[in-house]
Design an enzyme around this catalytic site. Structure first.
Site, PDB file in Angstrom:
ATOM      1  N   ARG A  69       0.852  -1.180   0.000  1.00  0.00           N
ATOM      2  CA  ARG A  69       0.000   0.000   0.000  1.00  0.00           C
ATOM      3  C   ARG A  69       0.893   1.236   0.000  1.00  0.00           C
ATOM      4  NH1 ARG A  69      -4.642   2.841  -1.045  1.00  0.00           N
ATOM      5  NH2 ARG A  69      -4.886   4.567   0.431  1.00  0.00           N
ATOM      6  N   CYS A  74      -2.243  11.968   5.225  1.00  0.00           N
ATOM      7  CA  CYS A  74      -3.491  12.735   5.305  1.00  0.00           C
ATOM      8  C   CYS A  74      -3.761  13.012   6.778  1.00  0.00           C
ATOM      9  CB  CYS A  74      -4.648  11.969   4.674  1.00  0.00           C
ATOM     10  SG  CYS A  74      -6.240  12.821   4.814  1.00  0.00           S
ATOM     11  N   CYS A  87      -9.430   8.336   3.612  1.00  0.00           N
ATOM     12  CA  CYS A  87      -8.020   8.001   3.829  1.00  0.00           C
ATOM     13  C   CYS A  87      -7.784   7.206   5.105  1.00  0.00           C
ATOM     14  CB  CYS A  87      -7.180   9.269   3.839  1.00  0.00           C
ATOM     15  SG  CYS A  87      -7.269  10.219   2.308  1.00  0.00           S
ATOM     16  N   GLU A 112       0.348  15.417   1.481  1.00  0.00           N
ATOM     17  CA  GLU A 112      -0.942  15.911   1.978  1.00  0.00           C
ATOM     18  C   GLU A 112      -1.745  16.560   0.841  1.00  0.00           C
ATOM     19  OE1 GLU A 112      -3.655  16.173   4.855  1.00  0.00           O
ATOM     20  OE2 GLU A 112      -1.613  15.897   5.597  1.00  0.00           O
ATOM     21  N   GLY A 113      -3.037  16.214   0.769  1.00  0.00           N
ATOM     22  CA  GLY A 113      -3.905  16.818  -0.236  1.00  0.00           C
ATOM     23  C   GLY A 113      -3.472  16.511  -1.665  1.00  0.00           C
ATOM     24  N   ARG A 114      -3.051  15.272  -1.911  1.00  0.00           N
ATOM     25  CA  ARG A 114      -2.499  14.863  -3.221  1.00  0.00           C
ATOM     26  C   ARG A 114      -1.304  15.737  -3.603  1.00  0.00           C
ATOM     27  NH1 ARG A 114      -8.034  14.880  -4.502  1.00  0.00           N
ATOM     28  NH2 ARG A 114      -7.762  16.631  -5.955  1.00  0.00           N
ATOM     29  N   ASP A 146      -3.196  16.566  -9.072  1.00  0.00           N
ATOM     30  CA  ASP A 146      -2.429  15.573  -8.315  1.00  0.00           C
ATOM     31  C   ASP A 146      -0.951  15.888  -8.496  1.00  0.00           C
ATOM     32  OD1 ASP A 146      -1.245  13.361  -7.131  1.00  0.00           O
ATOM     33  OD2 ASP A 146      -2.736  11.946  -7.904  1.00  0.00           O
ATOM     34  N   ARG A 148       1.554  14.549  -6.641  1.00  0.00           N
ATOM     35  CA  ARG A 148       2.395  13.558  -5.975  1.00  0.00           C
ATOM     36  C   ARG A 148       3.456  12.975  -6.908  1.00  0.00           C
ATOM     37  NH1 ARG A 148      -2.448  10.024  -3.462  1.00  0.00           N
ATOM     38  NH2 ARG A 148      -3.239  10.499  -5.553  1.00  0.00           N
ATOM     39  N   LYS A 174      -1.279   4.985  -9.769  1.00  0.00           N
ATOM     40  CA  LYS A 174      -0.175   4.488  -8.945  1.00  0.00           C
ATOM     41  C   LYS A 174       0.481   3.281  -9.605  1.00  0.00           C
ATOM     42  CE  LYS A 174      -1.762   6.046  -4.385  1.00  0.00           C
ATOM     43  NZ  LYS A 174      -2.178   5.639  -3.024  1.00  0.00           N
TER      44      LYS A 174
END
Length: 245
Positions: A69, A74, A87, A112-114, A146, A148, A174
């Site tokens: 995972r 978050c 989350c 945090e927050g994508r 996004d 990330r 992902k």
């Protein structure tokens, strides 16, 4: 639990990638409410951000690739149990699955927050409260939908010897990002948790606009979308307004 989605990928699907600099710390025992785990911190040497790998004490006993995972930090959901997102409940579900079946959870800080940060996430919440969805809110703030990056995560998995995994996620992006970094995802294992009145629109937006693999409760009434032309937008800077979040 669903058996997941098989991902077809052959040996020829490997993609060359550049090693991302990360530094590993010691492995320690981590007793939790979900059972016994081991934990190891990693530092992204390019950014200074610290991440945490939480792994089952024993490897998978069924011979399958381990469950993994990638959990983005978050604070509101993981720590305060906010119902605005799923989350915290996904985190608990993933830890239960990993403890039972074997694998690793990477807790990715700085996402945090994508990836837009805590303060900007709260600003996005303010926009959502006047009608924008989670995608529109980021766009109104002039921020990525996004932001990330998973390069450090992929390198951590590689350093741990986890180059073939079953990914605990509803997010196909992902899977694609990990594949580009050299981690082969052989199966997508869903992590959908029951929706709530407070987060159904958020989840519906992730399904419709971000291609998350969600079923959702079809009996839940949809929240009407806002007309951006009629809504005010808070500035992406600090202010002294008194709007309640």
């Amino acid at each position: 639990m669903s058996t997941g989605t098989n991902v077809e990928a052959g040996a020829g699907d490997a993609v060359e990638h550049t090693k991302h600099p990360v530094t590993a710390g010691p492995i320690v025992k981590l007793p939790t409410a979900f059972g016994e785990f081991v934990a190891q911190a990693f530092t992204d040497d390019a950014t200074g951000v610290e991440h945490l790998a939480v792994s089952s004490a024993q490897p998978p006993s069924d011979g399958k690739p381990p469950l993994v995972r990638l959990h983005s930090e978050c604070l509101t959901g993981d720590v305060f149990g906010s119902y605005r997102c799923d989350c915290g409940e996904q985190l608990a579900f993933a830890l239960e699955m990993i403890h039972e079946h074997g694998g690793t959870l990477l807790y990715l800080r700085g996402q945090e927050g994508r990836g837009i940060g805590l303060a900007n996430k709260i600003k996005a919440y303010a926009l959502q409260e006047v009608g924008f969805d989670t995608v529109e809110a980021n766009e109104q703030l002039g921020l990525p939908v996004d932001a990330r990056c998973y390069k450090a995560a992929a390198q951590i998995l590689a350093d741990m010897g986890l180059t073939e995994i079953r990914l605990l996620s509803n997010n196909p992006d992902k899977q694609n990002r990990l594949a580009q970094a050299g981690v082969r995802v052989v199966e997508m294992v869903p992590t959908e948790v029951p929706s709530r009145t407070e987060n159904i629109r958020y989840l519906q937006t992730k399904k419709d606009r971000m291609e998350h693999r969600l079923i959702l409760d079809q009996n839940t009434p949809a929240v009407p979308s806002a007309d951006p032309a009629t809504l005010s937008t808070p500035s992406n800077t600090s202010n002294t307004g008194t709007e309640t979040l």
